[in-house]
Scaffold this motif. Structure first.
Motif, PDB file in Angstrom:
ATOM      1  N   GLY A 180       0.821  -1.213   0.000  1.00 29.28           N
ATOM      2  CA  GLY A 180       0.000   0.000   0.000  1.00 29.28           C
ATOM      3  C   GLY A 180       0.849   1.255   0.000  1.00 29.28           C
ATOM      4  O   GLY A 180       1.843   1.346   0.726  1.00 29.28           O
ATOM      5  N   ILE A 181       0.485   2.211  -0.836  1.00 29.41           N
ATOM      6  CA  ILE A 181       1.187   3.496  -0.904  1.00 29.41           C
ATOM      7  C   ILE A 181       0.190   4.588  -0.532  1.00 29.41           C
ATOM      8  O   ILE A 181      -0.973   4.548  -0.952  1.00 29.41           O
ATOM      9  CB  ILE A 181       1.734   3.757  -2.323  1.00 29.41           C
ATOM     10  N   ARG A 182       0.631   5.565   0.224  1.00 29.58           N
ATOM     11  CA  ARG A 182      -0.273   6.611   0.704  1.00 29.58           C
ATOM     12  C   ARG A 182      -0.553   7.639  -0.401  1.00 29.58           C
ATOM     13  O   ARG A 182      -0.083   8.779  -0.370  1.00 29.58           O
ATOM     14  CB  ARG A 182       0.284   7.278   1.964  1.00 29.58           C
ATOM     15  N   THR A 183      -1.338   7.184  -1.370  1.00 30.44           N
ATOM     16  CA  THR A 183      -1.852   8.039  -2.436  1.00 30.44           C
ATOM     17  C   THR A 183      -3.376   7.894  -2.412  1.00 30.44           C
ATOM     18  O   THR A 183      -3.931   7.361  -1.460  1.00 30.44           O
ATOM     19  CB  THR A 183      -1.299   7.589  -3.809  1.00 30.44           C
ATOM     20  N   ASP A 184      -4.036   8.329  -3.476  1.00 28.61           N
ATOM     21  CA  ASP A 184      -5.492   8.188  -3.500  1.00 28.61           C
ATOM     22  C   ASP A 184      -5.943   6.895  -4.177  1.00 28.61           C
ATOM     23  O   ASP A 184      -7.132   6.720  -4.441  1.00 28.61           O
ATOM     24  CB  ASP A 184      -6.140   9.395  -4.188  1.00 28.61           C
ATOM     25  N   TRP A 185      -5.005   5.961  -4.433  1.00 22.74           N
ATOM     26  CA  TRP A 185      -5.363   4.715  -5.116  1.00 22.74           C
ATOM     27  C   TRP A 185      -6.429   3.946  -4.331  1.00 22.74           C
ATOM     28  O   TRP A 185      -7.448   3.527  -4.886  1.00 22.74           O
ATOM     29  CB  TRP A 185      -4.132   3.826  -5.314  1.00 22.74           C
ATOM     30  N   GLY A 186      -6.190   3.754  -3.043  1.00 21.48           N
ATOM     31  CA  GLY A 186      -7.119   2.970  -2.242  1.00 21.48           C
ATOM     32  C   GLY A 186      -8.488   3.611  -2.146  1.00 21.48           C
ATOM     33  O   GLY A 186      -9.514   2.925  -2.201  1.00 21.48           O
ATOM     34  N   GLN A 187      -8.501   4.923  -1.984  1.00 23.06           N
ATOM     35  CA  GLN A 187      -9.775   5.628  -1.892  1.00 23.06           C
ATOM     36  C   GLN A 187     -10.588   5.457  -3.166  1.00 23.06           C
ATOM     37  O   GLN A 187     -11.798   5.209  -3.132  1.00 23.06           O
ATOM     38  CB  GLN A 187      -9.531   7.115  -1.613  1.00 23.06           C
ATOM     39  N   GLN A 188      -9.919   5.554  -4.306  1.00 21.52           N
ATOM     40  CA  GLN A 188     -10.607   5.374  -5.581  1.00 21.52           C
ATOM     41  C   GLN A 188     -11.033   3.926  -5.779  1.00 21.52           C
ATOM     42  O   GLN A 188     -12.139   3.649  -6.266  1.00 21.52           O
ATOM     43  CB  GLN A 188      -9.685   5.811  -6.729  1.00 21.52           C
ATOM     44  N   GLY A 216      -5.525   5.616   3.788  1.00 27.88           N
ATOM     45  CA  GLY A 216      -5.058   6.779   4.540  1.00 27.88           C
ATOM     46  C   GLY A 216      -3.981   6.449   5.545  1.00 27.88           C
ATOM     47  O   GLY A 216      -3.341   7.350   6.108  1.00 27.88           O
ATOM     48  N   ASN A 217      -3.763   5.157   5.782  1.00 25.24           N
ATOM     49  CA  ASN A 217      -2.739   4.719   6.739  1.00 25.24           C
ATOM     50  C   ASN A 217      -1.737   3.765   6.090  1.00 25.24           C
ATOM     51  O   ASN A 217      -1.061   3.009   6.784  1.00 25.24           O
ATOM     52  CB  ASN A 217      -3.410   4.011   7.931  1.00 25.24           C
ATOM     53  N   GLU A 218      -1.655   3.809   4.762  1.00 25.67           N
ATOM     54  CA  GLU A 218      -0.735   2.921   4.062  1.00 25.67           C
ATOM     55  C   GLU A 218       0.709   3.162   4.514  1.00 25.67           C
ATOM     56  O   GLU A 218       1.094   4.274   4.838  1.00 25.67           O
ATOM     57  CB  GLU A 218      -0.830   3.153   2.542  1.00 25.67           C
ATOM     58  N   LYS A 219       1.503   2.098   4.499  1.00 20.62           N
ATOM     59  CA  LYS A 219       2.884   2.193   4.968  1.00 20.62           C
ATOM     60  C   LYS A 219       3.814   2.829   3.934  1.00 20.62           C
ATOM     61  O   LYS A 219       4.822   3.433   4.282  1.00 20.62           O
ATOM     62  CB  LYS A 219       3.402   0.795   5.335  1.00 20.62           C
ATOM     63  N   GLY A 220       3.480   2.667   2.647  1.00 19.80           N
ATOM     64  CA  GLY A 220       4.379   3.129   1.601  1.00 19.80           C
ATOM     65  C   GLY A 220       4.390   4.636   1.438  1.00 19.80           C
ATOM     66  O   GLY A 220       3.333   5.269   1.311  1.00 19.80           O
ATOM     67  N   ASP A 221       5.581   5.213   1.427  1.00 20.24           N
ATOM     68  CA  ASP A 221       5.787   6.651   1.270  1.00 20.24           C
ATOM     69  C   ASP A 221       6.124   6.928  -0.201  1.00 20.24           C
ATOM     70  O   ASP A 221       7.191   6.534  -0.675  1.00 20.24           O
ATOM     71  CB  ASP A 221       6.934   7.095   2.173  1.00 20.24           C
ATOM     72  N   PRO A 222       5.230   7.581  -0.947  1.00 16.67           N
ATOM     73  CA  PRO A 222       5.501   7.774  -2.379  1.00 16.67           C
ATOM     74  C   PRO A 222       6.776   8.552  -2.658  1.00 16.67           C
ATOM     75  O   PRO A 222       7.490   8.245  -3.624  1.00 16.67           O
ATOM     76  CB  PRO A 222       4.256   8.515  -2.883  1.00 16.67           C
ATOM     77  N   ALA A 223       7.082   9.550  -1.839  1.00 14.36           N
ATOM     78  CA  ALA A 223       8.302  10.333  -2.065  1.00 14.36           C
ATOM     79  C   ALA A 223       9.540   9.475  -1.838  1.00 14.36           C
ATOM     80  O   ALA A 223      10.530   9.562  -2.587  1.00 14.36           O
ATOM     81  CB  ALA A 223       8.321  11.548  -1.143  1.00 14.36           C
ATOM     82  N   ARG A 224       9.499   8.633  -0.821  1.00 12.92           N
ATOM     83  CA  ARG A 224      10.646   7.756  -0.546  1.00 12.92           C
ATOM     84  C   ARG A 224      10.815   6.720  -1.666  1.00 12.92           C
ATOM     85  O   ARG A 224      11.931   6.446  -2.113  1.00 12.92           O
ATOM     86  CB  ARG A 224      10.459   7.066   0.809  1.00 12.92           C
ATOM     87  N   ILE A 225       9.703   6.145  -2.120  1.00 11.58           N
ATOM     88  CA  ILE A 225       9.768   5.181  -3.222  1.00 11.58           C
ATOM     89  C   ILE A 225      10.328   5.853  -4.470  1.00 11.58           C
ATOM     90  O   ILE A 225      11.140   5.265  -5.199  1.00 11.58           O
ATOM     91  CB  ILE A 225       8.373   4.588  -3.493  1.00 11.58           C
ATOM     92  N   ALA A 226       9.910   7.084  -4.728  1.00 10.07           N
ATOM     93  CA  ALA A 226      10.410   7.816  -5.900  1.00 10.07           C
ATOM     94  C   ALA A 226      11.920   8.009  -5.818  1.00 10.07           C
ATOM     95  O   ALA A 226      12.638   7.840  -6.813  1.00 10.07           O
ATOM     96  CB  ALA A 226       9.700   9.158  -6.006  1.00 10.07           C
TER      97      ALA A 226
END
Length: 284
Positions: A180-188, A216-226
């Motif tokens: 899980g990444i903390r973006t809007d993927w899960g919400q959508q 909203g509580n996903e462990k993945g940080d998109p900036a760190r992954i980038a």
């Protein structure tokens, strides 16, 4: 040395984070999305490094045009990131054929189209990195994600094969499998799951509860992954064919693979009984 990137699904979420990380590293980027208007401010701040291109990844001709635009603007293409994709959580029985096909077209054939378009120029320059943003869902099975995970499993298999085909041309293919990444993927993705049919409570109820609490509580940080991706793009090491990203991805995939291995061991006598001359399986 400055690299040239082509990134799909770049307007928001992980794609946007990858664009920003590449720019911060001093690289040049062709950022693509169906709607590039969300990139206007970023484009104004990085007019020398950044260009945009309106792209529907399911359109093979547009995919070819996007690669041609990267070559026209920046002279080469070093890194392709196939990031565009989406999912819908719903029991397979309730997913229309059109919706199922649309997810496969975007999540799988979008990857196929861009990969096909990028190979020739990367071969010509003798170098290239292709990153397929898949999912831990490309190795596990989650009720409610039949179309999405079917596509992601296919992306992994496709990319493993193509990576082996391209090994002699200086092109590496790496499938990224985040949790899980903390973006809007899960919400959508969960908008289609709000009214779970009562007869699917047993098979999907627990997963729905997990998703509802996890968004909203996903462990993945998109900036760190980038930033990790920028690091990988510069690595002199052979890239892994597949790379799990995130502690949750590691946990879920390890558990599923252990269960799959145990099941295979249990059924091994029946497996071996398929050979010519093999002993007939005995009753349990």
């Amino acid at each position: 040395m400055s690299q040239v990137w082509l990134i799909t699904g770049a307007a928001r979420g992980l794609g946007r984070a990858i664009v920003e990380a590449a720019l911060q590293a001093g690289d040049r980027v062709l950022a693509t999305a169906r709607d590039t208007s969300q990139l206007t401010t970023l484009l104004a701040d990085h007019s020398e490094q950044l260009a945009t291109f309106a792209l529907d990844v399911t359109d093979e001709l547009q995919a070819q045009q996007a690669v041609a635009e990267a070559l026209r603007r920046f002279g080469r293409l070093d890194v392709l990131v196939n990031n565009a994709g989406y999912g819908q959580i719903q029991p397979f029985e309730h997913v229309s054929s059109d919706d199922f096909r649309a997810q496969i077209e975007t999540n799988l054939f979008g990857v196929v189209n861009l990969t096909r378009a990028a190979i020739a120029p990367m071969r010509a320059q003798g170098y290239g990195r292709i990153f397929q943003v898949s999912s831990a869902g490309g190795r596990i099975s989650s009720p409610g994600l039949a179309a999405y995970q079917a596509a992601k499993w296919a992306v992994g298999g496709f990319s493993d094969v193509v990576g082996k085909e391209l090994v002699g041309f200086g092109i590496q293919v790496c499938t990224l499998e985040p949790g899980g990444i903390r973006t809007d993927w899960g919400q959508q993705a969960r908008t289609t799951l709000q009214d779970l049919p009562p007869d699917y409570q047993e098979s999907l109820g627990a997963f729905k509860a997990l998703i509802d609490s996890y968004v909203g509580n996903e462990k993945g940080d998109p900036a760190r992954i980038a930033r990790l991706l920028v690091h990988l793009s510069r690595s002199s090491e052979q890239l892994p064919a597949r790379l799990l990203l995130g502690s949750d991805a590691w946990q879920y995939v390890q558990a599923e693979e252990q269960a799959r291995s145990a099941e295979a061991q249990h059924w091994q006598p029946l497996t071996l009984a398929a050979d010519f001359g093999a002993a007939e399986p005995t009753e349990a």
